[in-house]
Motif scaffolding. Structure first.
Motif, mmCIF file in Angstrom:
data_model
loop_
_atom_site.group_PDB
_atom_site.id
_atom_site.type_symbol
_atom_site.label_atom_id
_atom_site.label_comp_id
_atom_site.label_asym_id
_atom_site.label_seq_id
_atom_site.Cartn_x
_atom_site.Cartn_y
_atom_site.Cartn_z
ATOM 1 N N PHE A 91 32.864 52.552 23.349
ATOM 2 C CA PHE A 91 33.749 53.244 24.288
ATOM 3 C C PHE A 91 33.903 52.464 25.594
ATOM 4 C CE2 PHE A 91 31.721 56.531 21.643
ATOM 5 C CZ PHE A 91 32.852 57.012 21.006
ATOM 6 N N CYS A 92 32.920 51.640 25.913
ATOM 7 C CA CYS A 92 32.998 50.837 27.136
ATOM 8 C C CYS A 92 34.114 49.803 27.037
ATOM 9 C CB CYS A 92 31.658 50.144 27.396
ATOM 10 S SG CYS A 92 30.330 51.279 27.853
ATOM 11 N N TYR A 93 34.191 49.123 25.912
ATOM 12 C CA TYR A 93 35.238 48.118 25.696
ATOM 13 C C TYR A 93 36.614 48.787 25.731
ATOM 14 C CZ TYR A 93 36.625 43.479 23.816
ATOM 15 O OH TYR A 93 37.133 42.213 23.631
ATOM 16 N N ILE A 94 36.723 49.944 25.090
ATOM 17 C CA ILE A 94 37.975 50.704 25.069
ATOM 18 C C ILE A 94 38.338 51.169 26.479
ATOM 19 C CG2 ILE A 94 39.023 52.882 24.299
ATOM 20 C CD1 ILE A 94 37.452 52.511 21.650
ATOM 21 N N GLY A 95 37.344 51.696 27.190
ATOM 22 C CA GLY A 95 37.577 52.195 28.544
ATOM 23 C C GLY A 95 38.011 51.100 29.500
ATOM 24 N N GLU A 96 37.394 49.939 29.367
ATOM 25 C CA GLU A 96 37.753 48.822 30.238
ATOM 26 C C GLU A 96 39.180 48.351 29.962
ATOM 27 O OE1 GLU A 96 34.515 46.176 29.401
ATOM 28 O OE2 GLU A 96 33.084 47.684 30.122
ATOM 29 N N ARG A 97 39.585 48.361 28.691
ATOM 30 C CA ARG A 97 40.953 47.985 28.337
ATOM 31 C C ARG A 97 41.961 48.964 28.951
ATOM 32 N NH1 ARG A 97 40.079 43.511 27.141
ATOM 33 N NH2 ARG A 97 40.680 42.370 25.263
ATOM 34 N N LYS A 98 41.640 50.247 28.897
ATOM 35 C CA LYS A 98 42.550 51.249 29.447
ATOM 36 C C LYS A 98 42.646 51.119 30.964
ATOM 37 C CE LYS A 98 42.467 54.694 25.794
ATOM 38 N NZ LYS A 98 42.370 56.133 25.460
ATOM 39 N N LEU A 99 41.538 50.800 31.599
ATOM 40 C CA LEU A 99 41.562 50.578 33.042
ATOM 41 C C LEU A 99 42.468 49.395 33.376
ATOM 42 C CD1 LEU A 99 40.565 51.014 35.961
ATOM 43 C CD2 LEU A 99 38.637 49.503 35.411
ATOM 44 N N GLU A 100 42.356 48.323 32.612
ATOM 45 C CA GLU A 100 43.195 47.140 32.840
ATOM 46 C C GLU A 100 44.678 47.484 32.706
ATOM 47 O OE1 GLU A 100 42.043 43.916 30.352
ATOM 48 O OE2 GLU A 100 40.154 43.567 31.392
ATOM 49 N N LEU A 101 45.010 48.299 31.705
ATOM 50 C CA LEU A 101 46.404 48.711 31.526
ATOM 51 C C LEU A 101 46.890 49.509 32.729
ATOM 52 C CD1 LEU A 101 46.398 49.776 27.756
ATOM 53 C CD2 LEU A 101 47.533 47.773 28.751
ATOM 54 N N ALA A 102 46.019 50.360 33.260
ATOM 55 C CA ALA A 102 46.373 51.161 34.434
ATOM 56 C C ALA A 102 46.548 50.281 35.663
ATOM 57 C CB ALA A 102 45.299 52.217 34.689
ATOM 58 N N LEU A 103 45.697 49.285 35.805
ATOM 59 C CA LEU A 103 45.812 48.373 36.944
ATOM 60 C C LEU A 103 47.106 47.566 36.869
ATOM 61 C CD1 LEU A 103 42.122 47.093 37.165
ATOM 62 C CD2 LEU A 103 43.303 48.525 38.845
ATOM 63 N N LYS A 104 47.478 47.165 35.668
ATOM 64 C CA LYS A 104 48.738 46.427 35.490
ATOM 65 C C LYS A 104 49.932 47.331 35.794
ATOM 66 C CE LYS A 104 46.945 43.183 32.039
ATOM 67 N NZ LYS A 104 46.913 42.804 30.602
ATOM 68 N N GLU A 105 49.854 48.561 35.318
ATOM 69 C CA GLU A 105 50.955 49.508 35.527
ATOM 70 C C GLU A 105 51.167 49.816 37.004
ATOM 71 O OE1 GLU A 105 52.043 54.115 34.298
ATOM 72 O OE2 GLU A 105 50.908 52.884 32.871
ATOM 73 N N THR A 106 50.086 49.840 37.765
ATOM 74 C CA THR A 106 50.181 50.162 39.194
ATOM 75 C C THR A 106 50.348 48.919 40.066
ATOM 76 O OG1 THR A 106 47.750 50.144 39.319
ATOM 77 C CG2 THR A 106 48.826 52.281 38.975
ATOM 78 N N GLY A 107 50.361 47.759 39.427
ATOM 79 C CA GLY A 107 50.508 46.522 40.184
ATOM 80 C C GLY A 107 49.265 46.149 40.974
ATOM 81 N N MET A 108 48.130 46.684 40.563
ATOM 82 C CA MET A 108 46.891 46.468 41.314
ATOM 83 C C MET A 108 45.934 45.477 40.649
ATOM 84 S SD MET A 108 46.778 48.050 44.205
ATOM 85 C CE MET A 108 45.011 48.229 44.560
ATOM 86 N N MET A 109 46.368 44.858 39.566
ATOM 87 C CA MET A 109 45.482 43.963 38.823
ATOM 88 C C MET A 109 44.960 42.829 39.705
ATOM 89 S SD MET A 109 44.252 43.917 35.765
ATOM 90 C CE MET A 109 43.263 42.809 34.759
ATOM 91 N N GLU A 110 45.846 42.255 40.499
ATOM 92 C CA GLU A 110 45.464 41.108 41.325
ATOM 93 C C GLU A 110 44.753 41.527 42.607
ATOM 94 O OE1 GLU A 110 45.796 38.080 40.144
ATOM 95 O OE2 GLU A 110 46.706 38.961 38.349
ATOM 96 N N ASN A 111 44.831 42.810 42.932
ATOM 97 C CA ASN A 111 44.237 43.294 44.182
ATOM 98 C C ASN A 111 43.009 44.168 43.955
ATOM 99 O OD1 ASN A 111 46.298 42.132 45.897
ATOM 100 N ND2 ASN A 111 47.672 43.719 45.114
ATOM 101 N N THR A 112 42.424 44.029 42.778
ATOM 102 C CA THR A 112 41.258 44.847 42.441
ATOM 103 C C THR A 112 40.082 43.977 42.028
ATOM 104 O OG1 THR A 112 42.655 46.699 41.709
ATOM 105 C CG2 THR A 112 40.374 46.679 40.939
ATOM 106 N N GLU A 113 38.948 44.248 42.626
ATOM 107 C CA GLU A 113 37.705 43.572 42.239
ATOM 108 C C GLU A 113 36.963 44.468 41.253
ATOM 109 O OE1 GLU A 113 33.428 42.043 44.123
ATOM 110 O OE2 GLU A 113 34.811 43.234 45.345
ATOM 111 N N ILE A 114 36.742 43.963 40.058
ATOM 112 C CA ILE A 114 35.995 44.718 39.049
ATOM 113 C C ILE A 114 34.575 44.165 38.977
ATOM 114 C CG2 ILE A 114 35.814 45.338 36.611
ATOM 115 C CD1 ILE A 114 38.835 45.206 36.432
#
Length: 208
Positions: A13-36
């Motif tokens: 579920f961790c791998y799945i959850g991290e993928r979904k978070l990445e999709l959300a960050l891309k959708e909000t345009g925050m991928m480049e402005n987020t430190e994971i």
């Protein structure tokens, strides 16, 4: 924005959850402005490095369900992962202890390679069916993401970074966390478990 994620390499579920978070960050345009920042958490600290039984048999034993029910549950997980482009191979999956993989993650973090390392270990475990407690496997992963293989081997042959793993886990326990994935956004909002992409989007938008 900063997102801290407590996760375990043996947690599907961790791998799945991290993928979904990445999709959300891309959708909000925050991928480049987020430190994971990935944090260590062992779901089973007492796990052995090798097991004779397959994952369906181990799950059936652990939860007291039939082998058929365990297989059905795992099939559902595989389907959920497939929707995100992750081809889980549970048939050959090698359940194991993840402590050494976590120790090496702190070396990766020190070298600015934590995200790449985490992705590589997850892929190695769930997709490539490799034994991620094996030193050769871990050193190979380290080298692939740009880490020094000699340094990685030294770490695995010592107790280096054990304290850092325990610190992450202690921090989780102090927060009342007893399962993963566990996400903390900007030290303001915490979310437990796999969330729909839309739920992550709402959280991110509220913190922008």
């Amino acid at each position: 924005m900063k997102v801290e994620i407590w996760s375990d390499y043996a947690c599907p579920f961790c791998y799945i959850g991290e993928r979904k978070l990445e999709l959300a960050l891309k959708e909000t345009g925050m991928m480049e402005n987020t430190e994971i920042v990935f944090k260590s958490f062992e779901l089973n600290p007492d796990a052995k490095k090798r097991y004779d039984k397959n994952i369906n048999e181990l799950i059936a034993e652990k939860y007291g369900v039939s082998l058929e029910q365990a297989a059905a549950n795992n099939k559902n997980i595989i389907s959920a992962a497939k929707e995100l482009g992750l081809d889980y191979n549970f048939e050959d999956l090698k359940y194991t202890n993840t402590f050494d993989a976590h120790r090496l993650s702190h070396y990766a973090k020190a070298e600015g390679k934590l995200k790449e390392y985490t992705e590589a270990v997850m892929k190695s475990y769930f997709i490539d069916s490799e034994l991620i407690s094996d030193a050769e496997v871990l050193v190979s992963i380290a080298e692939k993401v740009g880490l020094d293989k000699e340094r990685a081997l030294i770490i695995l042959n010592t107790t280096d970074f054990s304290h850092e793993v325990r610190q992450d886990e202690q921090s989780a326990y102090e927060r009342g966390v007893n399962g993963v994935p566990y996400f903390v956004f900007d030290e303001k909002q915490a979310v437990y478990g796999v969330q729909p992409v839309d739920a992550f989007v709402k959280i991110i938008e509220s913190l922008k």
